[in-house]
Design a protein around this motif. Structure first.
Motif, PDB file in Angstrom:
ATOM      1  N   THR A 118       0.827  -1.207   0.000  1.00  0.00           N
ATOM      2  CA  THR A 118       0.000   0.000   0.000  1.00  0.00           C
ATOM      3  C   THR A 118       0.862   1.259   0.000  1.00  0.00           C
ATOM      4  N   TYR A 119       2.031   1.206   0.635  1.00  0.00           N
ATOM      5  CA  TYR A 119       2.970   2.329   0.635  1.00  0.00           C
ATOM      6  C   TYR A 119       3.494   2.585  -0.779  1.00  0.00           C
ATOM      7  N   LEU A 174       3.060   5.990  -3.036  1.00  0.00           N
ATOM      8  CA  LEU A 174       4.146   6.760  -3.654  1.00  0.00           C
ATOM      9  C   LEU A 174       3.939   6.896  -5.159  1.00  0.00           C
ATOM     10  N   LEU A 175       3.494   5.822  -5.788  1.00  0.00           N
ATOM     11  CA  LEU A 175       3.230   5.865  -7.223  1.00  0.00           C
ATOM     12  C   LEU A 175       2.092   6.837  -7.538  1.00  0.00           C
ATOM     13  N   GLY A 176       1.067   6.831  -6.703  1.00  0.00           N
ATOM     14  CA  GLY A 176      -0.090   7.670  -6.958  1.00  0.00           C
ATOM     15  C   GLY A 176       0.162   9.151  -6.806  1.00  0.00           C
ATOM     16  N   ILE A 177       1.044   9.543  -5.868  1.00  0.00           N
ATOM     17  CA  ILE A 177       1.262  10.976  -5.641  1.00  0.00           C
ATOM     18  C   ILE A 177       2.244  11.588  -6.635  1.00  0.00           C
ATOM     19  N   ARG A 178       2.835  10.766  -7.493  1.00  0.00           N
ATOM     20  CA  ARG A 178       3.776  11.311  -8.480  1.00  0.00           C
ATOM     21  C   ARG A 178       3.084  12.221  -9.490  1.00  0.00           C
ATOM     22  N   LYS A 179       1.771  12.107  -9.595  1.00  0.00           N
ATOM     23  CA  LYS A 179       1.046  12.998 -10.509  1.00  0.00           C
ATOM     24  C   LYS A 179       0.976  14.422  -9.947  1.00  0.00           C
ATOM     25  N   TRP A 222       6.875  15.949  -7.640  1.00  0.00           N
ATOM     26  CA  TRP A 222       8.048  15.415  -8.331  1.00  0.00           C
ATOM     27  C   TRP A 222       9.247  16.301  -8.027  1.00  0.00           C
ATOM     28  N   PRO A 223      10.388  15.690  -7.708  1.00  0.00           N
ATOM     29  CA  PRO A 223      10.632  14.241  -7.613  1.00  0.00           C
ATOM     30  C   PRO A 223      10.211  13.683  -6.254  1.00  0.00           C
ATOM     31  N   ILE A 224      10.102  12.355  -6.180  1.00  0.00           N
ATOM     32  CA  ILE A 224       9.851  11.645  -4.932  1.00  0.00           C
ATOM     33  C   ILE A 224      11.123  10.897  -4.561  1.00  0.00           C
ATOM     34  N   TYR A 225      11.690  11.226  -3.396  1.00  0.00           N
ATOM     35  CA  TYR A 225      12.874  10.530  -2.898  1.00  0.00           C
ATOM     36  C   TYR A 225      12.449   9.562  -1.786  1.00  0.00           C
ATOM     37  N   GLU A 226      13.117   8.426  -1.725  1.00  0.00           N
ATOM     38  CA  GLU A 226      12.753   7.438  -0.718  1.00  0.00           C
ATOM     39  C   GLU A 226      13.991   6.742  -0.169  1.00  0.00           C
ATOM     40  N   ASP A 227      14.020   6.566   1.154  1.00  0.00           N
ATOM     41  CA  ASP A 227      15.066   5.793   1.821  1.00  0.00           C
ATOM     42  C   ASP A 227      14.408   4.876   2.842  1.00  0.00           C
TER      43      ASP A 227
END
Length: 227
Positions: free
Chosen positions: A108-109, A113-118, A121-126
């Motif tokens: 679900t996470y 993350l995929l859904g909010i890219r619209k 941008w950019p989306i960084y993740e660690d």
């Protein structure tokens, strides 16, 4: 929500008493646009009937008594609402503690993350795993309880007899296999958290290159967190 506004998400996980919340609070303390969010805390608050999210959790509240894990959709819905509120107030960096706890959480996470890219941008993740052994975890728990009682304060729910033991069982069954897979794939970093709080913080910042991407703002870091 704003197109072109970048967001950074950091998931910090580990067994009970590994220091997830403390180390995460230190990370965000000197970054005004950074926020620590604990899905576990949000779930506990939602137990109260007056909480806006209580309706989502009512069928699952008994899970908290045995250290269980809520369905990913429920957790992520509540977490997403919190993130949105903070974004509207200017936040762009989110440290999520004790998350993800199982494959359902991760799925679900990732969809979130995929859904909010619209919109962003950019989306960084660690992702970071704070590594300590069980003996050290119980030692820290017992010390924390002793200090709490010495101050004549109420012992936190997670430190009550038997709670940590139950949570460790769930961790081994559902969270550890996920962590192993994420570490093996290179998506999750491992930070040795057996040292002092300051040593762990330095290692965490080094692994995340935190100070390069989030330079401290003069005067924003609470005195107890200054290195």
């Amino acid at each position: 929500m704003h197109v072109g506004k970048g967001l950074h998400f950091i998931c910090v996980t580990g067994i009970s008493a590994s220091g997830k919340d403390y180390q995460s609070e230190r990370l965000v303390a000197d970054v005004p646009t950074a926020v620590r969010l604990s899905p576990g805390d949000l779930m506990r608050k939602a137990q109260k009937s007056e909480n806006k999210n209580h309706g989502f959790l009512k069928p699952y509240i008994d899970l908290l008594k045995v250290g269980g894990i809520f369905p990913g959709e429920v957790t992520m819905s509540i977490l997403a609402a919190e993130i949105s509120d903070h974004v509207e107030r200017g936040a762009d960096t989110f440290v999520l503690t004790g998350f993800p706890r199982n494959e359902g959480n991760l799925n679900t996470y990732d969809k979130y993350l995929l859904g909010i890219r619209k919109w962003f941008w950019p989306i960084y993740e660690d992702m970071v795993f704070l590594s300590i052994d069980e003996a050290e975890a119980f030692k820290r728990r017992d010390l924390r309880v002793s200090e709490t009682l010495r101050r004549n304060e109420e012992v936190r729910a997670d430190d009550l007899p038997g709670v940590m033991e139950k949570k460790l069982v769930v961790f081994k069954e559902e969270t550890q296999p996920l962590i192993n897979r994420l570490v093996d794939s290179g998506r999750m970093l491992v930070v040795d958290a057996r040292g002092s709080k300051d040593e762990t913080q330095r290692e965490l910042r080094r692994h995340l290159m935190w100070d390069s991407y989030h330079p401290p703002v003069e005067g924003s870091l609470p005195r107890q967190f200054r290195r």
